[in-house]
Design a protein around this motif. Structure first.
Motif, short mmCIF file in Angstrom:
data_model
loop_
_atom_site.label_atom_id
_atom_site.label_comp_id
_atom_site.label_asym_id
_atom_site.label_seq_id
_atom_site.Cartn_x
_atom_site.Cartn_y
_atom_site.Cartn_z
N GLU A 263 -47.81 -28.75 -51.30
CA GLU A 263 -47.56 -29.91 -51.31
C GLU A 263 -47.07 -29.82 -49.71
OE1 GLU A 263 -47.71 -34.37 -51.19
OE2 GLU A 263 -48.51 -32.37 -52.46
N GLN A 264 -46.19 -29.12 -49.34
CA GLN A 264 -45.13 -28.86 -48.56
C GLN A 264 -46.49 -28.67 -47.67
OE1 GLN A 264 -42.09 -30.17 -48.40
NE2 GLN A 264 -43.07 -30.29 -45.84
N ALA A 265 -47.04 -27.81 -47.72
CA ALA A 265 -48.06 -26.89 -46.95
C ALA A 265 -49.27 -28.09 -45.92
CB ALA A 265 -48.70 -26.05 -46.79
N TRP A 266 -49.25 -29.45 -47.03
CA TRP A 266 -49.95 -29.75 -46.72
C TRP A 266 -49.50 -31.12 -45.72
CZ3 TRP A 266 -49.69 -35.36 -48.11
CH2 TRP A 266 -50.41 -35.89 -47.90
N GLN A 267 -47.83 -31.14 -46.15
CA GLN A 267 -47.03 -32.17 -44.92
C GLN A 267 -47.07 -31.62 -44.17
OE1 GLN A 267 -43.41 -33.37 -47.45
NE2 GLN A 267 -45.02 -34.44 -48.91
N ASP A 268 -46.87 -30.46 -43.73
CA ASP A 268 -46.57 -29.81 -42.72
C ASP A 268 -47.76 -30.14 -41.99
OD1 ASP A 268 -44.19 -29.02 -43.36
OD2 ASP A 268 -44.79 -26.96 -43.75
N ALA A 269 -49.00 -29.64 -42.44
CA ALA A 269 -49.95 -29.93 -41.72
C ALA A 269 -50.49 -31.31 -41.24
CB ALA A 269 -51.36 -29.85 -42.28
N VAL A 270 -50.07 -32.58 -41.89
CA VAL A 270 -50.06 -33.64 -41.94
C VAL A 270 -49.07 -33.90 -40.22
CG1 VAL A 270 -49.86 -35.96 -42.41
CG2 VAL A 270 -50.70 -34.15 -43.97
N GLY A 271 -47.98 -33.21 -40.09
CA GLY A 271 -46.77 -33.28 -39.41
C GLY A 271 -47.75 -32.97 -38.01
#
Length: 201
Positions: A42-50
């Motif tokens: 989930e953190q990797a996906w959130q980082d990509a969104v950021g």
């Protein structure tokens, strides 16, 4: 004998190896913001969104349907853009057909990918696809396209028009049983510890 309507006549389709169909009935697009909960990291996906924003295109599907109901076919292309989310390769949401016994054919037009496959009773398979190769997915198999290359992974697909899609089955199970992850210059399957098993069909 009834006269064919405009939607019942043979239709010429121009299919691009880069993805897309001239003469399509519809196109739907999935953006990074639509992929919440798809990746285990989930953190990797959130980082990509950021970094890229929620409106960054990650895959799209063109399809053409000449009629609905039993006997008709849907033909389309799926284009999955490359990417990594932590160690996981870019994927489609994946689905089981709502009419679960309906099969689907995927033929690779360009790029390099994997068709990740699982059944409700725990069988698994992963079929690597390169241009000119196809996988005939039987009914009762959940399937997800995975881009394991560095260019768009484009497949031509065909399935029964009455099949429908059940997208929730994967989310309800905590994700698919296997993840497709980077392994050196290639890919490998990795157990998903969050997978809780599929509900009965």
């Amino acid at each position: 004998m009834s006269t064919p309507t405009a939607v019942d006549v043979p239709t010429l389709l121009e299919i691009s190896p880069q993805g897309g169909i001239e003469g399509r009935s519809r196109r739907y697009e999935k953006y990074l913001g639509d992929m919440d909960g798809v990746y285990r990291d989930e953190q990797a996906w959130q980082d990509a969104v950021g970094e890229r924003g929620t409106d960054d295109l990650v895959y799209w599907v063109d399809d053409q349907r000449y009629q609905e109901g039993p006997g008709a076919l849907i033909v389309g292309t799926s284009t999955v853009l490359p990417g990594l989310y932590g160690e996981e390769f870019a994927v489609t949401r994946g689905h089981l057909h709502a009419v679960a016994d309906r099969a689907e054919l995927y033929y690779c037009l360009s790029g390099r990918g994997v068709m990740l496959l699982e059944t409700l009773d725990g069988q698994t398979s992963a079929v690597e696809l390169a241009p000119g190769q196809a996988v005939n997915v039987p009914g009762h198999w959940i399937h997800r396209s995975v881009n394991v290359g560095d260019e768009p992974f484009v497949t031509l697909f065909c399935y029964a028009a009455d099949a429908g899609q059940d997208y929730a089955v994967i989310a309800e199970a905590g994700g698919m049983k296997n993840l497709v992850v980077a392994d050196g210059d290639g890919w490998a399957l990795k157990d998903n510890p969050d997978h809780t098993g599929y509900r009965a069909g």
